[in-house]
Design a protein around this motif. Structure first.
Motif, short mmCIF file in Angstrom:
data_model
loop_
_atom_site.label_atom_id
_atom_site.label_comp_id
_atom_site.label_asym_id
_atom_site.label_seq_id
_atom_site.Cartn_x
_atom_site.Cartn_y
_atom_site.Cartn_z
N GLY A 99 0.82 -1.19 0.00
CA GLY A 99 0.00 0.00 0.00
C GLY A 99 0.86 1.25 0.00
O GLY A 99 2.08 1.19 0.21
N ASP A 133 0.44 4.24 2.01
CA ASP A 133 0.70 4.81 3.32
C ASP A 133 0.20 3.87 4.41
O ASP A 133 -0.98 3.42 4.38
CB ASP A 133 0.02 6.17 3.48
N PHE A 134 1.08 3.56 5.36
CA PHE A 134 0.73 2.71 6.50
C PHE A 134 1.20 3.39 7.78
O PHE A 134 2.13 4.22 7.77
CB PHE A 134 1.43 1.34 6.39
N SER A 156 -3.14 0.33 7.26
CA SER A 156 -3.09 1.15 6.04
C SER A 156 -3.90 2.41 6.24
O SER A 156 -4.92 2.40 6.94
CB SER A 156 -3.61 0.37 4.84
N ALA A 171 -5.09 -0.79 0.15
CA ALA A 171 -4.00 -1.76 0.28
C ALA A 171 -4.35 -3.01 -0.50
O ALA A 171 -5.53 -3.35 -0.66
CB ALA A 171 -3.73 -2.08 1.74
#
Length: 831
Positions: A105, A107-108, A119, A123
């Motif tokens: 993904g 951005d986590f 996430s 994702a």
């Protein structure tokens, strides 16, 4: 100083250089200011960044094996809370074989304390299906990839489980779908689609959609578990409580295991229901082997035809194109078919413990019947109903039945083994049945309509269009037993006839059964044996040829008069059986006659009749003996009479009583009449023709009649022999009674007319009429215009209007009248 062109040019260049320097300085300041602002902003917000890295990597190892590895292009770690912001994340989760599934993904957020990765948007999960040996050896892609797109995915580093509660999109090879909520267990290799699962795929080169309440993919088993699945395509629909789909390495379905109530149907109404199903599929998702378990129900609808069936189990094999080529049904198998052709309704039923069917592709591409084998109490039944006519029924049963079919599912041939039986109900309502060890049947069919029917013969034309399964030819062998009964509403069927043989051969062209191998025919009044026998079922005609032996009897069966049920026209009478032998016999049910030809001989006790032809008529209660060619004394009969009773003097009353006289004379000892014996009398009669009437108890002889009694011979043109009246016959008594019911000698009187001649040793008598009375042993000789006479070799000639032979008196009595007043009586000397 004035401005010149040169000075103006220099001024412009100086201003431009200043502007460039100013802009560049502003950009440097802005960048410096932004960097310090980014560094100072967390402090202003109460957040402090502990570490900022490029190319962040996080890995977990257990017992020397890597469990997962997290890659991020950038990570921002916060001083408080143990949180890390990750950008461009890629998580590899490894199974025991070292194969990696991935979670990726943009951005986590990673929580170091809880070890949870969450996430911040979309994702993806990529699961690699296990590869098969063939794919690995060939260097092809080691399995397919299941790609799942989620929102708000949460991955727990401790448990290895990733979950999301929102919408989920997934894709596998050419299949794709959606669900609500998902859970991925990296340790177990399970992907759970929590609810509202919808899968769009291609099966048998057709688009298909699968709905399920829940779905679970097991990576290690490469299996999909579906809860409450419902499958639909343009050609088929299906549902089950639970379905397990085992996949190949290329993600195609290999095995389908369904339970909890399986239902398959098609838009035209065809369906299969069962408790459970196991199906093996090929690479094109076409069925190859299917096993249905638990109260299997099948329904099929075609133009004008409805079929259904049940069994405990069913196994189907298919060709590579997905067409059924074999079907096996087990335990309590029952199939039925309803068909309507015009106004005719036809139903067929098959029952057995096991049914094995082979099919072939038909002209329209559908599977058609080729052969079928039913075993274990197998039976086939066909019923045809035409408005205004009696239902026509055919039933075939055996321990094993094998059938062969023509194109269009038309039954052509059937074989049976062990305890075979055939039952048919004809137009007149008679029930025909036969049983034996083996059975072979050929069915006829109507080529114009394609429906199995009847042949265009005189017999079968009366039933044309009646029966959909008409037996054209049948052979039954081994201990054959054949019966025909007349149905009478709901009452028990009344027996018409029965027969036994080692072989029975039926032909529909004549509606005749030919019996060989010691055939024996029986009805309530006759038992008939011969070398060869033919029975015409529709008319009841029986033809027996070769060493014919018959036994006639009378009585009633099941309260029905026998003459109403028995072909052959037999008579009623005494309780002694009547036996008859001949070279040939014909029993005619419609005319109630039995005709025996070829040196026929009939006897009952001591009474016999022998003739070229003996015919017995039930309607007339008569027996006829004759020859079908010219002969004088071809009918031979034997009857018994009683011994004369001692009565003293016997007087013959003729003419005027005042003129009657009596005299006697004693002839020589050898001239003594054999009619005088006290023993029962035996009469042998030769004639051209014999007619016996049971109602009148009278036998009439015509044409060169000769009655032989010991040494006496009586010749005449015509003679009548009267028997004692018969007492009512007991059940099982003789059908043709030539003797009285009490079995005493039955001849009571003989009347001879026409050129009467009585010949005794040394004596001759002649006249026009002779009457013999068994009660007193006397007979009376009279003339017709010419007086009778007795010529004795010793005593001479005696004439008179009436001559009476008195057996008890050993005398000849001459009687007179007014025209002949003189009477002479001569007494015969005693021994």
């Amino acid at each position: 100083m004035g401005w010149t062109i040169e000075r103006l040019r220099i001024a412009i260049l100086a201003i431009a250089a200043f502007l460039v320097v100013a802009i560049f300085g502003f950009l440097l300041y802005s960048r410096w200011r932004a960097r310090h602002l980014a560094q100072d902003l967390p402090a202003h917000l109460g957040v402090q960044i502990q570490q900022s890295t490029q190319g962040f990597v996080l890995s977990k190892t257990e017992k020397g094996r890597t469990i997962f590895t997290l890659h991020a292009s950038r990570a921002l770690a916060f001083k408080s809370g143990g949180r890390v912001l990750l950008h461009n994340v890629h998580i590899d989760v490894y199974n025991e074989e070292g194969q990696a599934d991935t979670i990726a993904g943009r951005d986590f957020q990673y929580d170091r304390n809880s070890q949870i990765v969450e996430s911040q948007g979309e994702a993806q999960i990529a699961l690699h299906t296990p590869h098969n040996g063939t794919a690995a050896a060939s260097g092809k892609n080691a399995g397919q990839v299941i790609r799942v797109t989620t929102h708000g995915l949460v991955f727990n580093q401790k448990t290895g489980i990733a979950t999301c509660s929102g919408e989920v999109d997934f894709r596998l090879a050419t299949s794709q779908g959606q669900a609500i909520g998902a859970e991925y267990d990296s340790h177990q290799g399970h992907l759970l689609l929590q609810s509202h699962v919808v899968l769009t795929t291609t099966m048998q080169n057709r688009p298909a959609t699968v709905h399920a309440e829940q779905a679970v993919y097991d990576r290690d088993a490469n299996r999909v578990l579906l809860q409450r699945p419902h499958y639909s395509s343009p050609t088929q629909q299906g549902s089950a409580g639970v379905a397990r789909v085992f996949l190949r390495g290329d993600a195609s379905a290999q095995l389908l295991d369904a339970s909890g109530g399986v239902q398959l149907s098609s838009p035209d109404g065809n369906s299969i229901n069962a408790s459970a199903m196991h199906a093996l599929l090929n690479g094109s998702s076409r069925p190859q082997h299917v096993h249905f378990i638990g109260q299997v129900e099948i329904a099929q609808f075609q133009a004008g035809q409805v079929s259904s069936g049940t069994a405990r189990e069913a196994r189907l094999d298919f060709d590579p194109e997905g067409r059924a080529r074999r079907a096996i049904f087990d335990t309590n198998v029952h199939f039925q078919q309803q068909q309507k052709t015009g106004a005719t309704k036809i139903s067929r039923n098959v029952r057995s413990n096991h049914l094995d069917i082979f099919l072939v592709p038909g002209a329209d591409g559908r599977s058609e019947l080729q052969t079928a084998e039913a075993t274990g109490d197998a039976s086939f039944q066909a019923l045809s109903v035409i408005p205004g006519k009696a239902p026509q029924q055919t039933r075939v049963s055996a321990q094993t039945l094998r059938a062969r079919f023509l194109p269009g599912n038309q039954m052509d041939h059937m074989e049976g083994a062990v305890q075979t039986e055939v039952q048919t109900v004809s137009i007149n309502g008679n029930m025909n049945s036969s049983s034996g060890d083996t059975l072979n049947i050929d069915f006829s069919r109507d080529n114009a309509t394609g429906v199995v029917g009847t042949q265009s013969t005189e017999i079968s034309s009366r039933a044309a269009g009646v029966s959909a399964e008409s037996i054209r030819y049948a052979v039954q062998t081994g201990h054959v037993v054949m019966r025909q009964s007349a149905t009478r509403g709901e009452a028990a069927p009344a027996p018409i006839f029965g027969a036994t043989a080692m072989r029975a051969e039926y032909r529909s062209s004549t509606d005749t059964v030919e019996l060989t191998g010691g055939p024996v025919f029986r009805d309530p009044q006759i038992e008939l044996a011969a070398d060869d026998m033919q029975v015409q079922r529709s008319t009841g005609k029986v033809t027996a040829v070769g060493a014919v032996q018959g036994t006639l009897r009378s009585g009633t069966v099941a309260g029905h008069a026998l003459h109403q049920a028995a072909p052959g026209g037999l008579l009623s009478g005494g309780d002694q059986p009547v036996h008859i032998i001949a070279a040939r016999a014909v029993l005619l049910h419609e005319s109630q006659k039995a005709i025996f030809t070829g040196n026929a001989r009939l006897w009952q006790g001591g009474d016999t009749v022998a003739a070229p032809v003996i015919e017995i008529s039930q309607n007339l209660q008569a027996l006829l003996g004759y020859s079908d060619h010219a002969c004088n004394q071809c009918v031979h009969s034997t009857f018994t009479g009683p011994a004369p009773k001692p009565t003293g003097r016997v007087t013959s009353m003729t003419g005027d009583a005042s003129q009657q006289t009596t005299s006697g004379f004693a002839p020589p000892e050898k001239s003594r009449s054999s009619f005088d014996s006290n023993a029962p009398q035996i009469f042998r009669v030769l004639s051209r023709r014999l007619l016996y009437s049971d109602a009148e108890r009278k036998a009439t002889f015509t044409g060169h009649v000769e009655v032989i009694h010991a040494d006496d011979q009586l010749f005449s043109d015509h003679a009548e022999l009267f028997l004692s009246p018969a007492a009512p016959a007991a059940s099982g008594g003789t059908a043709v009674s030539l003797r009285s019911h009490n079995e005493q000698p039955s001849v009571s009187r003989i009347v001879a007319t026409g050129d009467v001649r009585l010949v005794q040793p040394s004596r001759r008598a002649m006249g026009a009429r002779l009457v013999y009375t068994a009660a007193d042993g006397n007979f009376i000789l009279t003339g017709d215009g010419k007086p009778p006479q007795v010529v004795d070799a010793t005593q001479g000639t005696v004439t008179g209007p009436t001559l009476t032979f008195a057996s008890q008196e050993q005398a000849i009595i001459v009687g007179g009248n007014a025209a002949h007043p003189t009477t002479t009586t001569t007494r015969v000397r005693k021994k």
